[in-house]
Design an enzyme around this catalytic site. Structure first.
Site, short mmCIF file in Angstrom:
data_model
loop_
_atom_site.label_atom_id
_atom_site.label_comp_id
_atom_site.label_asym_id
_atom_site.label_seq_id
_atom_site.Cartn_x
_atom_site.Cartn_y
_atom_site.Cartn_z
NE ARG A 1 -5.72 53.67 136.20
CZ ARG A 1 -4.96 53.03 136.91
NH1 ARG A 1 -5.09 53.32 138.12
NH2 ARG A 1 -4.72 52.18 136.38
NE ARG B 1 -3.20 46.10 126.06
CZ ARG B 1 -2.48 44.97 126.26
NH1 ARG B 1 -1.80 44.28 125.23
NH2 ARG B 1 -3.27 44.11 127.16
CE1 TYR C 1 -8.28 40.60 128.69
CE2 TYR C 1 -8.91 42.42 130.01
CZ TYR C 1 -7.95 41.67 129.24
OH TYR C 1 -6.55 42.14 129.37
CG PHE D 1 -3.37 42.08 150.62
CD1 PHE D 1 -2.31 42.45 150.07
CD2 PHE D 1 -4.24 41.02 149.95
CE1 PHE D 1 -1.96 41.98 148.82
CE2 PHE D 1 -3.95 40.70 148.85
CZ PHE D 1 -2.79 41.07 148.31
#
Length: 455
Positions: free
Chosen positions: A223, A233, A176, A293
């Protein structure tokens, strides 16, 4: 107001925020005056969906800035479709599986979403227009990643067992996370290598960019436990949480707090095991803005992982690192060595709170030790250097008392000067302070007399 109080209570963070706001200048400033209206609107959409990502993306080198920005908007549009529970599967699934085809269908938009980022879909024609102006190699990469991610999302939407019970095994957990984050890591890696910003050898080691994505996604899943539970969920894998409770809902009960923290520890240990791959990946990013980034989300993730470790508030509320901490991390994570230092500091903090009473004590200790070992291999340190690093790792709450008092005095002095000026202006224009004082005195004495009478 609480954010400002937090900054005052943490003077180092306050200083970092002020330094960033006043003196920070991008290496490659974006010039909106040279952009088309469509392109400017795409950057505005980016800002609406994620201010943090927008700030980092806009500082990328021109060669990759627009490709990464459009890649993000395309995936944001795809994710908005997937997240919207008001869209029925007969409508949702075909869109997810064919979303990559929409990228070449000029004028396509979608107006059936109720999600907060629906504006991206409602103005997706602008994204498509700019996408078609990219170099063919960038278009091909974005389209392929979108296709794989869309099909993966559709598979999960069709999986009734997943929708009702959540993630079951660790293998499903990794898969997932791969679909929602690992593929993004692959896409960004291929864009970086194509743009000359990263070492081509990264493409020969796909487990590295997959770990980059999995580390971020697993940290977010840990978290966001409470928020996800409210939305029904369940992303914590049953293979882990079933060792500690009969259902995930048990963890919000006070009598299951210890069990919940042990479960949390195992999830943290699982995430920490991706860190050496992440560190290896960062060392292979050559161009400065692309390094920033890549590094900034990673150091934010390790800071978040340290925050949630042994933190019972994760089970009953949403926790996140302070804004001042975020700014400090952004300012520091500008080199491989400094990024490694950040990882090392937070791993040491995790280890400091690790306790032998936790069934995952050894696993966490080993994971933290492997991070130390990797960093020591890359940057061998002498004894003196190690002592210096140890001193730097003292909690920022131990910042100098003088610095804290200085900030408080500056704040109080500013308040005093402002108040004096306001009173002076009021007096100059004829304010009758004598009448005001008389009324206050009368009211105060009246209340005091009444109180005495009641006593």
């Amino acid at each position: 107001m609480s954010k400002y109080l937090q900054l005052i209570a943490h003077p180092q963070e306050l200083r970092a925020v002020l330094q960033w706001a006043i003196w920070h200048e991008p290496l490659y400033p974006r010039d909106p005056s040279k952009e088309s209206d469509n392109l400017k609107r795409c950057y505005e959409l980016l800002g609406y969906t994620s201010r943090s990502f927008a700030a980092v993306i806009e500082e990328l080198a021109p060669e990759l800035r627009e490709a990464v920005m459009l890649f993000y908007l395309v995936l944001r549009g795809l994710d908005t479709i997937e997240d919207d529970m008001t869209i029925p599967n007969p409508v949702k699934l075909p869109i997810l599986r064919s979303f990559h085809e929409k990228l070449t269908k000029e004028g396509w938009t979608f107006n059936g979403s109720q999600e907060k980022d629906k504006v991206v879909l409602e103005e997706f024609d602008k994204v498509i227009h700019e996408f078609l102006l990219l170099k063919p190699i960038y278009r091909d990469i974005i389209a392929e990643m979108t296709k794989r991610m869309g099909n993966g999302m559709a598979d999960y939407c069709e999986d009734d067992d997943f929708n009702k019970k959540g993630v079951n095994t660790l293998k499903e957990y990794d898969l997932y996370c791969h679909y929602v984050a690992g593929i993004v890591g692959e896409g960004l890696t291929r864009l970086s290598v194509s743009g000359g910003s990263a070492d081509p050898k990264l493409l020969e080691n796909p487990h590295l960019h997959n770990s980059m994505g999995l580390f971020l996604q697993k940290t977010n899943i840990i978290r966001d436990f409470h928020e996800d539970l409210i939305d029904n969920r369940k992303f914590w894998p049953k293979e882990i949480w079933s060792k500690y409770a009969d259902s995930m809902e048990d963890f919000v009960r006070p009598d299951y707090t210890e069990a919940g923290l042990h479960c949390l520890s195992e999830l943290v240990a699982n995430a920490l095991e991706h860190v050496p791959d992440c560190l290896y990946y960062l060392a292979a990013v050559k161009e400065q803005t692309m390094f920033n980034f890549c590094a900034i989300p990673q150091v934010m993730a390790i800071a978040t992982l340290e925050l949630v470790f042994q933190n019972k508030n994760v089970l009953t509320s949403h926790v996140k690192i302070r804004r001042g901490t975020s700014v400090m991390l952004i300012m520091r994570a500008t080199s491989v060595r400094e990024a490694y230092n950040i990882f090392q500091e937070y791993c040491h903090k995790i280890q400091a709170r690790n306790t032998p009473k936790d069934p995952n004590y050894m696993r966490i200790s080993i994971a933290c030790a492997k991070v130390d070992q990797f960093i020591e291999t890359m940057f061998p340190t002498r004894k003196g250097a190690k002592e210096k690093i140890a001193k730097q790792e003292k909690p920022e709450e131990a910042a100098s008392t003088t610095e804290l008092l200085t900030v408080i005095l500056l704040f109080g002095g500013t308040l005093l000067i402002t108040s004096s000026l306001m009173l002076g202006v009021a007096w100059y224009f004829g304010a009758r302070f004598d009448l005001a004082f008389a009324e206050i005195k009368e009211n105060f004495l009246g209340i005091a007399d009444a109180t005495r009478d009641e006593l």
